[in-house]
Design a protein around this motif. Sequence first.
Motif, PDB file in Angstrom:
ATOM      1  N   GLN A 118      -8.367 -18.086 -25.396  1.00  0.00           N
ATOM      2  CA  GLN A 118      -9.517 -18.456 -24.305  1.00  0.00           C
ATOM      3  C   GLN A 118     -10.215 -17.227 -23.777  1.00  0.00           C
ATOM      4  N   GLN A 119      -9.517 -16.028 -23.402  1.00  0.00           N
ATOM      5  CA  GLN A 119      -9.873 -14.980 -23.061  1.00  0.00           C
ATOM      6  C   GLN A 119     -10.584 -13.988 -23.919  1.00  0.00           C
ATOM      7  N   ILE A 120     -10.211 -14.240 -25.248  1.00  0.00           N
ATOM      8  CA  ILE A 120     -10.726 -13.369 -26.191  1.00  0.00           C
ATOM      9  C   ILE A 120     -12.096 -14.233 -26.433  1.00  0.00           C
ATOM     10  N   TYR A 121     -12.282 -15.513 -26.730  1.00  0.00           N
ATOM     11  CA  TYR A 121     -13.418 -16.127 -26.667  1.00  0.00           C
ATOM     12  C   TYR A 121     -14.599 -15.904 -25.788  1.00  0.00           C
ATOM     13  N   ARG A 122     -14.102 -16.165 -24.342  1.00  0.00           N
ATOM     14  CA  ARG A 122     -15.210 -15.959 -23.436  1.00  0.00           C
ATOM     15  C   ARG A 122     -15.643 -14.552 -23.352  1.00  0.00           C
ATOM     16  N   ASP A 123     -14.668 -13.624 -23.287  1.00  0.00           N
ATOM     17  CA  ASP A 123     -15.100 -12.048 -22.968  1.00  0.00           C
ATOM     18  C   ASP A 123     -15.714 -11.359 -24.177  1.00  0.00           C
ATOM     19  N   ARG A 124     -15.176 -11.846 -25.294  1.00  0.00           N
ATOM     20  CA  ARG A 124     -15.850 -10.988 -26.330  1.00  0.00           C
ATOM     21  C   ARG A 124     -16.618 -11.972 -27.488  1.00  0.00           C
ATOM     22  N   ILE A 125     -16.114 -12.880 -28.053  1.00  0.00           N
ATOM     23  CA  ILE A 125     -16.878 -13.710 -28.728  1.00  0.00           C
ATOM     24  C   ILE A 125     -18.150 -14.078 -28.291  1.00  0.00           C
ATOM     25  N   LEU A 126     -18.300 -14.869 -27.201  1.00  0.00           N
ATOM     26  CA  LEU A 126     -19.374 -15.395 -26.612  1.00  0.00           C
ATOM     27  C   LEU A 126     -20.574 -14.301 -26.320  1.00  0.00           C
ATOM     28  N   THR A 127     -20.154 -12.966 -26.205  1.00  0.00           N
ATOM     29  CA  THR A 127     -21.129 -11.940 -26.118  1.00  0.00           C
ATOM     30  C   THR A 127     -21.641 -11.406 -27.260  1.00  0.00           C
ATOM     31  N   LEU A 128     -21.012 -11.900 -28.341  1.00  0.00           N
ATOM     32  CA  LEU A 128     -21.577 -11.063 -29.517  1.00  0.00           C
ATOM     33  C   LEU A 128     -23.165 -11.587 -29.709  1.00  0.00           C
ATOM     34  N   PRO A 129     -23.806 -10.452 -30.081  1.00  0.00           N
ATOM     35  CA  PRO A 129     -25.447 -10.564 -29.999  1.00  0.00           C
ATOM     36  C   PRO A 129     -25.813 -11.314 -31.580  1.00  0.00           C
ATOM     37  N   HIS A 130     -27.124 -11.944 -30.980  1.00  0.00           N
ATOM     38  CA  HIS A 130     -28.057 -12.637 -32.031  1.00  0.00           C
ATOM     39  C   HIS A 130     -27.140 -13.995 -32.798  1.00  0.00           C
ATOM     40  N   VAL A 131     -26.520 -14.683 -31.921  1.00  0.00           N
ATOM     41  CA  VAL A 131     -25.893 -15.732 -32.531  1.00  0.00           C
ATOM     42  C   VAL A 131     -26.843 -16.961 -32.077  1.00  0.00           C
ATOM     43  N   SER A 132     -27.111 -17.891 -33.273  1.00  0.00           N
ATOM     44  CA  SER A 132     -27.978 -18.930 -32.946  1.00  0.00           C
ATOM     45  C   SER A 132     -27.145 -20.108 -33.162  1.00  0.00           C
ATOM     46  N   ASP A 133     -25.972 -20.153 -33.857  1.00  0.00           N
ATOM     47  CA  ASP A 133     -24.830 -21.208 -33.777  1.00  0.00           C
ATOM     48  C   ASP A 133     -23.729 -20.625 -34.271  1.00  0.00           C
ATOM     49  N   SER A 134     -22.339 -21.416 -33.969  1.00  0.00           N
ATOM     50  CA  SER A 134     -21.058 -20.848 -34.344  1.00  0.00           C
ATOM     51  C   SER A 134     -20.100 -22.161 -34.528  1.00  0.00           C
ATOM     52  N   ASP A 135     -19.257 -22.003 -35.140  1.00  0.00           N
ATOM     53  CA  ASP A 135     -18.349 -22.944 -35.324  1.00  0.00           C
ATOM     54  C   ASP A 135     -16.951 -22.352 -35.287  1.00  0.00           C
ATOM     55  N   ALA A 136     -15.859 -22.984 -34.793  1.00  0.00           N
ATOM     56  CA  ALA A 136     -14.540 -22.555 -34.760  1.00  0.00           C
ATOM     57  C   ALA A 136     -13.484 -23.294 -35.558  1.00  0.00           C
ATOM     58  N   LEU A 137     -12.833 -22.643 -36.336  1.00  0.00           N
ATOM     59  CA  LEU A 137     -11.767 -23.540 -37.250  1.00  0.00           C
ATOM     60  C   LEU A 137     -10.322 -23.034 -36.767  1.00  0.00           C
ATOM     61  N   MET A 138      -9.538 -23.799 -35.843  1.00  0.00           N
ATOM     62  CA  MET A 138      -8.429 -23.066 -35.855  1.00  0.00           C
ATOM     63  C   MET A 138      -7.268 -23.575 -36.991  1.00  0.00           C
ATOM     64  N   LEU A 139      -6.562 -22.492 -37.374  1.00  0.00           N
ATOM     65  CA  LEU A 139      -5.403 -22.515 -38.369  1.00  0.00           C
ATOM     66  C   LEU A 139      -4.420 -23.532 -37.984  1.00  0.00           C
ATOM     67  N   VAL A 140      -3.979 -24.513 -38.728  1.00  0.00           N
ATOM     68  CA  VAL A 140      -2.852 -25.323 -38.464  1.00  0.00           C
ATOM     69  C   VAL A 140      -1.721 -25.057 -39.343  1.00  0.00           C
ATOM     70  N   SER A 141      -2.165 -24.628 -40.675  1.00  0.00           N
ATOM     71  CA  SER A 141      -0.912 -24.271 -41.529  1.00  0.00           C
ATOM     72  C   SER A 141      -1.737 -23.850 -42.878  1.00  0.00           C
ATOM     73  N   THR A 142      -0.950 -22.756 -43.459  1.00  0.00           N
ATOM     74  CA  THR A 142      -1.518 -22.382 -44.806  1.00  0.00           C
ATOM     75  C   THR A 142      -0.815 -22.891 -45.665  1.00  0.00           C
ATOM     76  N   ILE A 143      -1.272 -23.535 -46.736  1.00  0.00           N
ATOM     77  CA  ILE A 143      -0.777 -24.116 -47.887  1.00  0.00           C
ATOM     78  C   ILE A 143      -0.725 -23.352 -49.120  1.00  0.00           C
ATOM     79  N   LYS A 144      -1.733 -22.383 -49.371  1.00  0.00           N
ATOM     80  CA  LYS A 144      -1.692 -21.380 -50.449  1.00  0.00           C
ATOM     81  C   LYS A 144      -2.231 -20.040 -49.910  1.00  0.00           C
ATOM     82  N   ASP A 145      -1.727 -19.004 -50.095  1.00  0.00           N
ATOM     83  CA  ASP A 145      -2.064 -17.569 -49.615  1.00  0.00           C
ATOM     84  C   ASP A 145      -1.966 -16.793 -50.807  1.00  0.00           C
TER      85      ASP A 145
END
Length: 151
Positions: A118-145
């Motif tokens: 939440q801190q990273i998102y508020r302080d660093r991600i939301l301040t990135l320039p020139h964003v018109s849209d964004s989407d976040a996907l939180m990793l639940v599990s890795t099936i194949k890597d």
Amino acid sequence: MPDTVDRRILRHLLADPDAPNAVLAERVGIAPASLWRRLEKMRESGVIVAIQGRIDWSALGWEVQVSLRFTLDKTNPRAFDEFIAAARDVPEVTEIQTFLGSVDLRLSVIARDMAHWQQIYRDRILTLPHVSDSDALMLVSTIKDSGELAI
């Protein structure tokens, strides 16, 4: 283009990148000197770029992994460059990729826990320039890597 022996070397190298050259040569069925020459040739030609260590971030206490997709406001000709420069300055960003299509960029971000995210998102991600849209996907599990393909 790699021949059959080179492909065998690559398969074994992908399966066990930490294997000593002598062990790798034995598994492939060639002399260690031949293996070394072939590895050097593949490095020089750009087939092998690097052999890297991989870190299990969760073993170090970084439990949250998020993939962020961004569409940029491309009315500014410097939008990509300025966004990428700002994203590189975020220490928790582990990967930056660009795409063709409806998504322009993707960032991989790690955090210790949800409060840290939440801190990273508020302080660093939301301040990135020139964003018109964004989407976040939180990793639940890795099936194949795996970077392995049938070579």
